[in-house]
Design a protein around this motif. Structure first.
Motif, PDB file in Angstrom:
ATOM      1  N   LYS A   1       0.834  -1.195   0.000  1.00  0.00           N
ATOM      2  CA  LYS A   1       0.000   0.000   0.000  1.00  0.00           C
ATOM      3  C   LYS A   1       0.875   1.255   0.000  1.00  0.00           C
TER       4      LYS A   1
ATOM      5  N   TYR B   1       1.646   5.163   1.149  1.00  0.00           N
ATOM      6  CA  TYR B   1       1.413   6.166   2.181  1.00  0.00           C
ATOM      7  C   TYR B   1       2.107   7.451   1.775  1.00  0.00           C
TER       8      TYR B   1
ATOM      9  N   GLY C   1      -0.440   9.470   5.603  1.00  0.00           N
ATOM     10  CA  GLY C   1      -1.826   9.245   5.219  1.00  0.00           C
ATOM     11  C   GLY C   1      -1.915   8.154   4.179  1.00  0.00           C
ATOM     12  N   SER C   2      -2.977   7.392   4.195  1.00  0.00           N
ATOM     13  CA  SER C   2      -3.160   6.310   3.232  1.00  0.00           C
ATOM     14  C   SER C   2      -3.688   6.868   1.912  1.00  0.00           C
TER      15      SER C   2
ATOM     16  N   ALA D   1      -4.695   5.006  -0.537  1.00  0.00           N
ATOM     17  CA  ALA D   1      -5.858   4.184  -0.885  1.00  0.00           C
ATOM     18  C   ALA D   1      -7.123   4.756  -0.259  1.00  0.00           C
ATOM     19  N   ASN D   2      -7.030   5.223   0.966  1.00  0.00           N
ATOM     20  CA  ASN D   2      -8.201   5.811   1.633  1.00  0.00           C
ATOM     21  C   ASN D   2      -8.627   7.108   0.961  1.00  0.00           C
ATOM     22  N   ALA D   3      -7.652   7.856   0.426  1.00  0.00           N
ATOM     23  CA  ALA D   3      -7.954   9.170  -0.151  1.00  0.00           C
ATOM     24  C   ALA D   3      -8.331   9.098  -1.624  1.00  0.00           C
TER      25      ALA D   3
ATOM     26  N   GLY E   1      -8.569   5.862  -3.526  1.00  0.00           N
ATOM     27  CA  GLY E   1      -9.110   4.584  -3.962  1.00  0.00           C
ATOM     28  C   GLY E   1      -8.048   3.503  -3.962  1.00  0.00           C
ATOM     29  N   ALA E   2      -8.466   2.302  -3.651  1.00  0.00           N
ATOM     30  CA  ALA E   2      -7.531   1.177  -3.531  1.00  0.00           C
ATOM     31  C   ALA E   2      -7.253   0.548  -4.884  1.00  0.00           C
TER      32      ALA E   2
END
Length: 555
Positions: free
Chosen positions: A421, A423, A437-438, A440-442, A444-445
């Motif tokens: 992932k 960051y 911060g991720s 993927a969370n911001a 999309g994965a």
């Protein structure tokens, strides 16, 4: 050039031939035009008329780049019979190039002063850099295949004709290629054509399938049929200096001019090679970096960043140390490799490195012993001590890919891959780090990520990645929002990437993707959000197996 200018001043006498069949050489000033037909208006527009000094000499040349004219070194040498003595640098005499004005009674085309000369060491060739770029006129392409006897060639020139000292129109003539040597070709004019005084440096053009290419430049001739030549001299043979087999030198010289370029560093096995992409999409030949900047026992990883015209390089050597070098825009090395583990900190097991410029400062991020470090080299060349990023941004273990990029307001952004992932964190202009911060969370994965690259573009940050199911891209806007992640399959096709690099080049964000089939794809996101058609970086001439490519942009 005034019609009443003295022929004695403008043209020197020819020496006697040294051997049967040898061609005469200029003993003093070259000057004059092809004794042939007037060129049709606008044809051979890349031909340049060179006026050297206060009508001291006149020559012909060819525009081979918007910044460069290729011509004969003998045009500028103190003794034209000794072109190899010409020194590099500013011309001794004020020189003006007129390009695209095939009819000198008009104002067509462009005029520019010649401000720099780059002579070839072994041939009667010189690249003349123009003070201002010439746009709107297509440069003449350098031939890529060798000449063969029997070919028909054409030479345009501004020199004398059979009845004019200083013609007001470009003339052209047809020539038969007689002999070929490593350095030159012998030609003979047909239909009354001859190389006359003033045609020195004229392009010798081969036309194939409607395409014109520069094969050689005129160097010396018998000048039979030219005005001022005795009527007893009927020979129209000429010696012309080949350029097809010095294309690498031409490309390397072109790269010296100011202007945005993509610089590529290609790893092959444990070796490292450097090449420049010029404004027209062509590349310089590869340079062996360790041969030029110092042997560091092989290269295990490399990072690069551009500051003005210079390319800054940090390589992880075979000794496990970081080594730093600077390559100047003129191709010389301002600094050969120095060992940063000795100069700064003796970091432990280094696995990742990335660098980025912010103004004149160089930011370096390193993963060593599973710890993320950061240091800065300021514009004065002073280094700060390594600081531990994960002490302030938060812990992040198992980093397998890292990328750093400067952005608006002096921010430094870092994207790191951990556990498949991505960051993200940033350091503001005041030196304060934000928390991880991720992405993927911001945004999309995606499938598990193996590599990441980031690059600024205007006020935004581009992020591209390689996942197990393809390549993806997103933007982080200046306000901190993220654009939804999108596949790059429609841009680069169905390829399997192994590494990725990104860099700002002019207004573009450029990307280089190394693939499993030993290729490198290059593309760019333009400022309007559209994407450039992918192109391939040819790595076939590099020995060994390609192990990664990084890019940067310089002026």
């Amino acid at each position: 050039m005034p019609r009443n200018s003295s022929p004695r001043r403008r043209a020197g006498a020819l020496t006697a031939a040294l051997a049967t069949g040898a061609l005469a050489t200029f003993a003093t000033s070259p000057a004059g035009a092809v004794a042939g037909d007037a060129a049709a208006d606008g044809s051979y527009a890349s031909t340049a008329r060179l006026v050297i000094g206060d009508n001291l000499r006149a020559c012909t040349g060819a525009l081979v780049d918007r910044n460069w004219v290729l011509t004969a070194a003998s045009c500028f040498a103190d003794d034209p019979a000794q072109p190899q003595a010409l020194a590099a640098g500013a011309p001794k005499w004020k020189t003006t190039a007129t390009i695209g004005r095939t009819d000198l009674t008009t104002q067509a085309g462009k005029e520019a002063a010649v401000v720099e000369l780059v002579p070839h060491q072994d041939r009667d060739l010189v690249m003349a850099r123009l003070a201002t770029p010439v746009d709107g006129i297509t440069p003449l392409t350098i031939a890529t295949t060798a000449p063969t006897a029997g070919q028909t060639l054409r030479v345009p020139g501004y020199g004398r004709t059979k009845d004019e000292w200083t013609p007001l129109k470009l003339h052209t003539g047809a020539f038969t290629l007689d002999t070929v040597s490593t350095a030159g070709i012998g030609t003979t004019g047909t239909g009354g054509a001859a190389i006359c005084k003033g045609d020195t440096g004229a392009p010798v053009i081969r036309e194939t399938g409607g395409k014109a290419e520069l094969l050689a430049v005129a160097s010396r001739s018998w000048q039979g049929g030219c005005l001022g030549t005795p009527a007893t001299e009927t020979r129209t043979g000429a010696y012309n200096t080949r350029v097809d087999n010095v294309a690498g030198w031409i490309q390397q010289t072109r790269a010296k001019a100011a202007g945005w370029k993509t610089q590529a560093l290609v790893r092959s096995d444990a070796n490292l090679y450097f090449a420049s992409r010029l404004y027209d999409g062509s590349w310089t030949p590869y340079e062996d970096v360790q041969a030029a900047a110092g042997n560091i026992g092989g290269v295990r990883a490399v990072a690069t960043a551009g500051i003005d015209t210079s390319t800054h390089i940090i390589a992880l050597g075979g000794d496990g140390h970081l080594h730093y070098a600077i390559r100047k825009g003129d191709g010389s090395w301002a600094q050969r490799f120095v060992d940063l583990n000795i100069a700064l900190n003796d970091l432990g097991n280094i696995t990742q490195v990335s660098i980025s410029s912010i103004g004149n400062d160089l930011h370096v991020v390193v993963v060593a012993d599973d710890i993320l470090f950061h240091t800065v080299r300021n514009g004065a060349g002073e280094w700060s001590a390594f600081g531990v990023v994960t002490d302030v941004a938060g812990p992040l273990k198992g980093i397998t890919s890292i990328s750093a990029a400067g952005a608006a307001g002096g921010e430094l952004h870092i994207a790191a891959v951990s556990g498949g992932k991505i960051y993200h964190t940033l350091r503001n202009a005041g030196g304060k780090w934000g928390a991880w911060g991720s992405v993927a969370n911001a945004a999309g994965a995606t499938a598990p990520v193996t590599a990441v690259a980031i690059s600024r573009q205007n006020s935004d940050l581009n992020l591209a990645l390689i996942a197990s199911d393809g390549q993806y891209h997103t933007l982080r806007f200046a306000n901190g929002d993220w654009q939804p992640m999108a596949s790059l399959g429609g841009v680069v096709g169905n390829v399997t990437g192994t590494s990725i690099s990104a860099a700002p080049v002019d207004t573009d964000a450029r990307f280089a993707i190394a693939t499993t089939d030993n290729k490198v794809l290059l593309t760019a996101r333009h400022a309007d959000g559209t994407w450039a058609t992918p192109e391939s970086l040819d790595v076939s001439t590099i020995p060994g197996s390609h192990t990664g490519t990084v890019i940067t942009g310089t002026l």
